[in-house]
Enzyme design. Sequence first.
Site, short mmCIF file in Angstrom:
data_model
loop_
_atom_site.label_atom_id
_atom_site.label_comp_id
_atom_site.label_asym_id
_atom_site.label_seq_id
_atom_site.Cartn_x
_atom_site.Cartn_y
_atom_site.Cartn_z
N ASP A 1 0.84 -1.16 0.11
CA ASP A 1 0.08 0.07 -0.01
C ASP A 1 0.87 1.08 0.00
OD1 ASP A 1 -1.80 -2.09 0.35
OD2 ASP A 1 -1.84 -1.63 2.58
N GLU B 1 -10.70 -1.12 -4.00
CA GLU B 1 -10.05 -0.57 -2.84
C GLU B 1 -8.81 0.25 -3.33
OE1 GLU B 1 -8.98 -3.67 -0.24
OE2 GLU B 1 -7.35 -4.34 -1.37
N HIS C 1 -2.86 -1.38 -5.46
CA HIS C 1 -2.71 -0.52 -4.39
C HIS C 1 -1.82 0.65 -4.75
CE1 HIS C 1 -4.12 1.07 -0.47
NE2 HIS C 1 -3.69 2.04 -1.09
N ARG D 1 4.65 -8.25 0.20
CA ARG D 1 4.66 -7.55 -0.99
C ARG D 1 5.58 -6.18 -1.01
NH1 ARG D 1 -1.66 -6.24 -0.34
NH2 ARG D 1 -1.00 -6.07 1.91
#
Length: 327
Positions: free
Chosen positions: A33, A202, A264, A294
């Site tokens: 993110d 999202e 993201h 990630r």
Amino acid sequence: MHLLTVPLLLLALLSSVHGANFTNPLRSRDGSDPFIVWDGAVGSGYYYLLTTTWNDVRLTRATTLEGLKRGETRVVWTDTSPSRCCNVWAPEIHRIDGTWYIYYSAGNKQNLDGQRSHVLKGGTTTWSNYTYAAQLTPDWGIDGTVLRVAGREYFVWSCFPRPNLQSLCIAAMASAVALEGATRVLSEPTLAWERVGNPVNEGAAAMYHGNKTFLAYSGSYCWTDSYQLGLLTYKGAGDPLLASSWVKTGPVFSSANGNFGTGHNGFFASPDGTEIWNVYHATTARTGACDGNRYTAAKRVNWNADGSPDFGKADTIGTVLAGPSGE
Ligand SMILES: *[C@@H]1O[C@H](CO)[C@@H](O)[C@H](O)[C@H]1NC(C)=O
Ligand SMILES: *[C@@H]1O[C@H](CO)[C@@H](O)[C@H](O)[C@H]1NC(C)=O
Ligand SMILES: *[C@@H]1O[C@H](CO)[C@@H](O)[C@H](O)[C@H]1NC(C)=O
């Protein structure tokens, strides 16, 4: 140093088009993110990188993208309140009316049902101290971001207007720390590419270019290799709160070259303001990932003749890339 050398060196630095070479990933673990902002003038500013750490909100700064790998890091927030101590996700930093704010999601220790969007208030510089300001979403809400249209701020976040239909919600902002008026559903995962594993929208991120306003977002479930970016383009007129004022296209950035679940993302400007860059996360696992495996990677956005963004394809990890203009 000879008298002549100084001006020549300055000239060479000022006329360089590309920044320092860098390689992805910028952060190899807990790179989820990601959000980057450049703050400052060419030659005296920093990039600030934020990612999900699960436990705290931290800023890492450096003068080059490559430098972010070993950048100066400052934890600016931890919380012991049971309702927002834990599962700290997706922090983003935004300047509103000259003050820096950090928007993030957090909830309780037991499960993910308590996730809400919150905001911290900082000062006039990014490297300020931050204090807790407010909870922004009354209900489940994650991945909050700030969108600006016609001089107004809107908050866009991921919500559950209906069970098992993780969507994007939007509301106008009364101030940097409060929403006002009705909450609307901006985008639902209705298309096949947004519904792999689970129907999900999202991770929205706003981008402005050539009089156009875009919102990128992530579709499908993170534990799949179909977690990928889609795009909402504002029609240029109409109430930004209404889904009908936006056109959905996508996917626009998908698994490629050994990077899986490219999503993201955030957008940031090059130090000289001439380029827009996409910072995103991905994993080397074909199954995708929703956890700390990630990594963070960055790539310059290019432009199609019709003014729409061309995100290209995620580069093979370790490829030498020219850094943003003006570094
Ligand atoms: C940057 O990378 C390019 C392409 O790999 C290479 O030609 C160039 O020499 C590199 N520049 C520096 C300063 O290392
Ligand atoms: C931040 O807080 C620390 C510790 O209380 C203090 O020493 C420092 O001066 C503060 N920084 C700013 C910019 O207010
Ligand atoms: C943006 O809009 C303004 C006002 O309509 C116009 O003057 C300008 O040329 C536009 N710029 C671009 C890049 O389209």
